[in-house]
Scaffold this active site. Sequence first.
Site, PDB file in Angstrom:
ATOM      1  N   ASP A  49       5.652   4.489   5.277  1.00 35.07           N
ATOM      2  CA  ASP A  49       6.570   3.531   5.898  1.00 35.07           C
ATOM      3  C   ASP A  49       6.704   2.246   5.087  1.00 35.07           C
ATOM      4  O   ASP A  49       7.490   1.365   5.443  1.00 35.07           O
ATOM      5  CB  ASP A  49       6.152   3.216   7.338  1.00 35.07           C
ATOM      6  CG  ASP A  49       4.750   2.664   7.455  1.00 35.07           C
ATOM      7  OD1 ASP A  49       3.877   3.076   6.683  1.00 35.07           O
ATOM      8  OD2 ASP A  49       4.512   1.822   8.352  1.00 35.07           O
ATOM      9  N   HIS A  50       5.959   2.145   3.989  1.00 32.27           N
ATOM     10  CA  HIS A  50       6.073   1.000   3.084  1.00 32.27           C
ATOM     11  C   HIS A  50       6.553   1.421   1.699  1.00 32.27           C
ATOM     12  O   HIS A  50       6.728   0.568   0.830  1.00 32.27           O
ATOM     13  CB  HIS A  50       4.715   0.298   2.948  1.00 32.27           C
ATOM     14  CG  HIS A  50       4.217  -0.274   4.228  1.00 32.27           C
ATOM     15  ND1 HIS A  50       4.225  -1.628   4.506  1.00 32.27           N
ATOM     16  CD2 HIS A  50       3.698   0.324   5.339  1.00 32.27           C
ATOM     17  CE1 HIS A  50       3.725  -1.839   5.720  1.00 32.27           C
ATOM     18  NE2 HIS A  50       3.406  -0.664   6.242  1.00 32.27           N
ATOM     19  N   ASP A  82      -0.504  -4.018   5.919  1.00 26.99           N
ATOM     20  CA  ASP A  82      -1.211  -3.615   7.137  1.00 26.99           C
ATOM     21  C   ASP A  82      -2.686  -3.975   7.005  1.00 26.99           C
ATOM     22  O   ASP A  82      -3.305  -3.721   5.963  1.00 26.99           O
ATOM     23  CB  ASP A  82      -1.076  -2.106   7.349  1.00 26.99           C
ATOM     24  CG  ASP A  82       0.359  -1.690   7.617  1.00 26.99           C
ATOM     25  OD1 ASP A  82       1.242  -2.568   7.679  1.00 26.99           O
ATOM     26  OD2 ASP A  82       0.601  -0.477   7.751  1.00 26.99           O
ATOM     27  N   HIS A 117       6.137  -5.484  11.987  1.00 28.13           N
ATOM     28  CA  HIS A 117       5.477  -4.176  11.973  1.00 28.13           C
ATOM     29  C   HIS A 117       5.053  -3.776  13.391  1.00 28.13           C
ATOM     30  O   HIS A 117       3.912  -3.438  13.659  1.00 28.13           O
ATOM     31  CB  HIS A 117       4.260  -4.224  11.039  1.00 28.13           C
ATOM     32  CG  HIS A 117       3.770  -2.870  10.603  1.00 28.13           C
ATOM     33  ND1 HIS A 117       2.791  -2.194  11.286  1.00 28.13           N
ATOM     34  CD2 HIS A 117       4.116  -2.085   9.546  1.00 28.13           C
ATOM     35  CE1 HIS A 117       2.532  -1.051  10.666  1.00 28.13           C
ATOM     36  NE2 HIS A 117       3.333  -0.956   9.610  1.00 28.13           N
ATOM     37  N   HIS A 151       1.230   3.905   2.011  1.00 26.05           N
ATOM     38  CA  HIS A 151       1.676   4.645   3.188  1.00 26.05           C
ATOM     39  C   HIS A 151       3.197   4.740   3.183  1.00 26.05           C
ATOM     40  O   HIS A 151       3.897   3.822   2.749  1.00 26.05           O
ATOM     41  CB  HIS A 151       1.190   3.961   4.462  1.00 26.05           C
ATOM     42  CG  HIS A 151      -0.227   4.352   4.832  1.00 26.05           C
ATOM     43  ND1 HIS A 151      -1.003   3.631   5.709  1.00 26.05           N
ATOM     44  CD2 HIS A 151      -0.989   5.407   4.440  1.00 26.05           C
ATOM     45  CE1 HIS A 151      -2.185   4.229   5.838  1.00 26.05           C
ATOM     46  NE2 HIS A 151      -2.197   5.299   5.076  1.00 26.05           N
ATOM     47  N   HIS A 173       0.851  -1.195   0.000  1.00 23.04           N
ATOM     48  CA  HIS A 173       0.000   0.000   0.000  1.00 23.04           C
ATOM     49  C   HIS A 173       0.885   1.243   0.000  1.00 23.04           C
ATOM     50  O   HIS A 173       2.113   1.143   0.113  1.00 23.04           O
ATOM     51  CB  HIS A 173      -0.977  -0.007   1.178  1.00 23.04           C
ATOM     52  CG  HIS A 173      -0.354   0.026   2.537  1.00 23.04           C
ATOM     53  ND1 HIS A 173       0.439  -0.991   3.036  1.00 23.04           N
ATOM     54  CD2 HIS A 173      -0.426   0.958   3.532  1.00 23.04           C
ATOM     55  CE1 HIS A 173       0.815  -0.688   4.261  1.00 23.04           C
ATOM     56  NE2 HIS A 173       0.319   0.493   4.587  1.00 23.04           N
TER      57      HIS A 173
END
Length: 320
Positions: A67-68, A212, A270, A65, A63
């Site tokens: 942090d990814h 997530d 995570h 976001h 996805h």
Amino acid sequence: MKLIFLGTGAGRPTLRRNVTSIALLLPQAGGRFWLFDAGEGTQHQLQRAKLKLSRLDRIFITHLHGDHLYGLPGLISSRTFHEGSGKLRLYGPPGLRGFVECALTQSELHLDYELEIHEIEPGPIALDDERFAVEAGELQHRVRVFGYRVTEAPRPGSLNSAWLAENGVEPGPLYGKLKRGEDVELPDGRKVLASEAVGPGAEGRIVTILGDTRPCEEAVRLAKNADLLVHEATFGAGMEEKAASYGHSTVLQAAETASRARARRLAVTHFSARYDDEAIDRLAADGRAIFPDILAAADFLELEIPPRPGGEGRRKAPKS
């Protein structure tokens, strides 16, 4: 087949844990590997893990976001300076193309290799790779998010070479035909059936890597009978309400998903920065009450995924 965790923290990097990225090293591929997510600093983690960017040929983003994702532009840029870098294929949710093309355009970066960007929807992903199949499934988070199920092709059975030699079948082209499942006829007229000379094959390995997500049925389906399930566990037990509000899971919910899916092994990752390493070990210990074969991932943890067992060739005489 091996999995290397390059980042196991949630939200932001810390001195102990970088943000999410996982490398999947492929069997018999000369060091070739795939990457799942590319949080900030991923290219530094790849160097520490001694993985060469020139051997990376596919990246799967769960996805969009940060942090990814925020490590992706730098990684793409650095790869162009690595000799021997071939085509790189990116897969991820709609919006991935705009993010990457904006970064490349605004930084005036010119790549010395071909970059393919595939914005995907749930379902099988076309790979042009007969050894693996990848399926994407949509999970439940605050933005569109995918989990990936990687399935290795079945492994052919082993030739019973000792039995073949005893029965006068010399090494050579006939071995290759038998290995491919073809029956053969010997010079003296005897017939050798592939089903008799070759042991039963083995099922391919299955690795499921989820983005997530709140607990959901699609996570269970993607993880069904997986040799290894990688599941986020941002929060500990008792924080289910907070986890749900942010679109995340607790370690106990991850363990429940693995149990329902009948996965063989579970790696949780995570983790919120609120937990130190000792606290994370306790979280994993709590999860063993639901799913015994659980471990807490750490940066640079390497997990081997052994082949599923196959059989030996039968010991019947060739038919005259």
